[in-house]
Design an enzyme around this catalytic site. Structure first.
Site, mmCIF file in Angstrom:
data_model
loop_
_atom_site.group_PDB
_atom_site.id
_atom_site.type_symbol
_atom_site.label_atom_id
_atom_site.label_comp_id
_atom_site.label_asym_id
_atom_site.label_seq_id
_atom_site.Cartn_x
_atom_site.Cartn_y
_atom_site.Cartn_z
ATOM 1 N N HIS A 107 -4.510 -9.660 19.698
ATOM 2 C CA HIS A 107 -4.783 -9.962 18.294
ATOM 3 C C HIS A 107 -6.117 -10.679 18.112
ATOM 4 O O HIS A 107 -6.389 -11.224 17.047
ATOM 5 C CB HIS A 107 -3.685 -10.842 17.713
ATOM 6 C CG HIS A 107 -2.306 -10.305 17.888
ATOM 7 N ND1 HIS A 107 -1.950 -9.066 17.412
ATOM 8 C CD2 HIS A 107 -1.207 -10.813 18.492
ATOM 9 C CE1 HIS A 107 -0.675 -8.852 17.718
ATOM 10 N NE2 HIS A 107 -0.205 -9.877 18.375
ATOM 11 N N HIS A 146 1.949 -5.448 15.639
ATOM 12 C CA HIS A 146 2.219 -4.905 16.977
ATOM 13 C C HIS A 146 2.553 -3.433 16.875
ATOM 14 O O HIS A 146 3.095 -2.850 17.802
ATOM 15 C CB HIS A 146 3.376 -5.630 17.643
ATOM 16 C CG HIS A 146 3.233 -7.111 17.603
ATOM 17 N ND1 HIS A 146 3.737 -7.878 16.588
ATOM 18 C CD2 HIS A 146 2.614 -7.951 18.458
ATOM 19 C CE1 HIS A 146 3.444 -9.141 16.828
ATOM 20 N NE2 HIS A 146 2.761 -9.216 17.944
#
Lengths: 333, 204
Positions: A60, A220
């Protein structure tokens, strides 16, 4: 077919990335010798200050470790790609950042992160260190119930407010209250245009056919609320803004902070096209824009897509959002 | 008798099976989750097997080492769940270097207890517990290995029709229906390895 990546070995991707980040930002970050997955702010942690420890899975970037620095988070615990770190790095991060005023763990609301960080908090308690937790739950597409929502790109504003409170030497009760307040007033929704692929598999994590988009996709690659044909930017922005504004329930004249975030592969050109419409919609709603961030702040590896975050400011949050910070990947003031 | 070497072999079998099934489990997870379940299970079991192999001591010592190895290697959701399960399995086997074959199946209810305790889950929520729980109940009820395998298989298959109320798939609502839970599928594989290596296989 495998996706093309500039990696050496999928299983080493996180550790090799960390080596690069520490080599690039030695003035901001350091890592305890015995704790390869704990990254600590060079400046920031100090006696009497609440230690803000953030963390979660890798993939991320610049979330989480890019927001470690003076005025923001004191340390981060780094997990494998899209996987919560185990308890030990969170404990190591907390011990390294501990200023004797307690520890606040902040991370996105995911079952794995909750289990691992709760175990870390128990381990810290055994050492006589008070550790509390505030989960971020800004992804409005992930559940109608606030407490069940995922934490996504809005993290940057929520961490920022809590980090500023800690930097102002407020006590743990106050930092925790502000963190919850900041989270309650932050709203995010995203759209994915293509799948990401994990370094270990180098295959698309999910199947999104050409011409389709997924509204509400998680960071995700968790499926979102619905899938449909890809629409022009303004229409996509309108759908997201309608949902965000309805959730936020602001009055004309209120102030907001805005984040138009890339999920990894979507370029600045498209983010600014989105933001043009965001700005128009906010003006139409009579909201004043206090701060704008446009860029990759919370990514999902190489996923194409974007998210829009609104933080509904009040006087307290405005001051905290404006507080200076100096992190490896985020600076202000 | 079931010895420390047998236990190390079991953890090695877990690791080999997860390595083989990694991409299959990732694909299952991609449909309703974040696509990394196979990676976590492969890395976790590899670390558990390595820690077990390097540990001298009792059956419980080996389980404890495997738990710690798994947890520190992956974190994720499966880390705390299987680590707690292995700790309970070690307690069930005890601080001894061997147990009678008949006692080995007790690790199935022990792992179930650990997973349920750590994950605060109950059966029916489309999780790995939907495989471990019926298998554990079958063991407690004195079922044969074949019956344990059958209930575990039915349990994993039943997750296909469930709506998730816990974990990442929870946010999917009805969209997860029709897909088996990857954690329930990997749990079935582990139970198959336990049954195949520790007791006379179901075919006997």
């Amino acid at each position: 077919m495998q996706t093309q990546k500039l990696i050496n070995d999928g299983n080493l991707a996180v550790d090799e990335m960390l080596a690069g980040i520490l080599a690039a930002h030695p003035q901001h970050l350091w890592r305890p010798e015995h704790a390869p997955r704990a990254v600590i702010a060079r400046h920031g942690p100090r006696p009497g200050k609440v230690a803000l420890v953030i963390g979660g899975g890798s993939g991320h970037e610049p979330t989480f470790l890019g927001f470690v620095g003076k005025g923001l988070a004191d340390a981060a615990a780094i997990g494998n790609v899209f996987a919560s770190p185990p308890p030990q790095p969170a404990v190591d991060a907390a011990l390294a950042a501990n200023g004797g005023a307690g520890v606040l763990f902040m991370y996105g609301n995911y079952a794995g992160d909750v289990m691992n960080f709760d175990m870390a908090a128990e381990l810290l308690e055994m050492e006589g260190i008070e550790a509390r937790t505030v989960l971020t739950t800004d992804d409005i597409a992930s559940s109608p119930v606030r407490e069940k929502r995922r934490g996504v790109a809005g993290n940057v504003f929520i961490f920022k407010a809590a980090g500023a409170a800690a930097d102002l030497m407020l006590p743990l009760d106050e930092v925790e209250r502000i963190a919850r307040h900041a989270n309650a007033r932050t709203f995010t929704m995203g759209v994915a245009l293509s799948s990401c692929s994990l370094p270990q598999t180098r295959r698309p994590s999910f199947d999104l056919p050409p011409g389709e988009m997924e509204i509400g996709m998680g960071i995700h690659g968790e499926p979102g609320v619905r899938r449909g044909p890809l629409r022009p930017a303004d229409e996509v922005t309108d759908e997201i803004m309608d949902a965000l504004l309805a959730e936020m329930g602001a009055s004309r004249g209120d102030r907001v902070a805005v984040l138009v975030n890339s999920l990894g592969a979507t370029p600045l050109m498209e983010l600014y096209i989105l933001h043009a419409r965001v700005a128009a919609r906010l003006a139409q709603a009579g909201l004043s824009v206090h701060k704008v961030l446009v860029g990759p702040y919370c990514t999902s590896l190489d996923m194409a897509g974007a998210s829009i975050t609104l933080m509904h400011l009040d006087d307290e949050l405005t001051r905290l959002i404006d507080h200076p910070c100096d992190c490896a990947m985020f600076r202000q003031g | 008798m079931f010895t420390t070497d047998d236990l190390k072999t079991l953890f090695a079998a877990f690791a080999a099976r997860m390595a083989t099934e990694r991409d299959h489990l990732c694909a299952l997870d991609g449909a309703i989750g974040d696509g990394d379940h196979g990676i976590a299970m492969e890395q976790g079991m590899a670390a558990a097997a390595k820690a077990a192999a390097e540990t001298e001591g009792t059956l419980q010592d080996i389980c404890n080492a495997a738990a710690k190895g798994f947890l520190n290697a992956v974190g994720a959701s499966s880390g705390p769940l299987y680590a707690t399960g292995f700790l309970r399995a070690g307690k069930a086997l005890g601080p001894v270097t061997s147990v009678p074959q008949a006692q080995v199946l007790s690790i199935i209810p022990a792992i179930r207890d650990g997973i349920a305790h750590r994950g605060k889950a109950v059966p029916g929520q489309k999780t790995m517990l939907d495989t471990w729980h019926p298998a554990a109940e079958a063991v407690i009820g004195g079922a044969t290995a074949a019956e344990v395998l059958r209930t575990a298989t039915e349990g994993a298959e039943a997750t296909r029709a469930m709506t998730a109320t816990l974990g990442r798939a929870e946010r999917l609502g009805a969209r997860a229906v029709g897909h088996p839970d990857p954690g329930a599928v990997s749990a079935l594989m582990l139970i198959e390895e336990i049954l195949a290596r520790i007791v006379p296989p179901p075919a006997d």
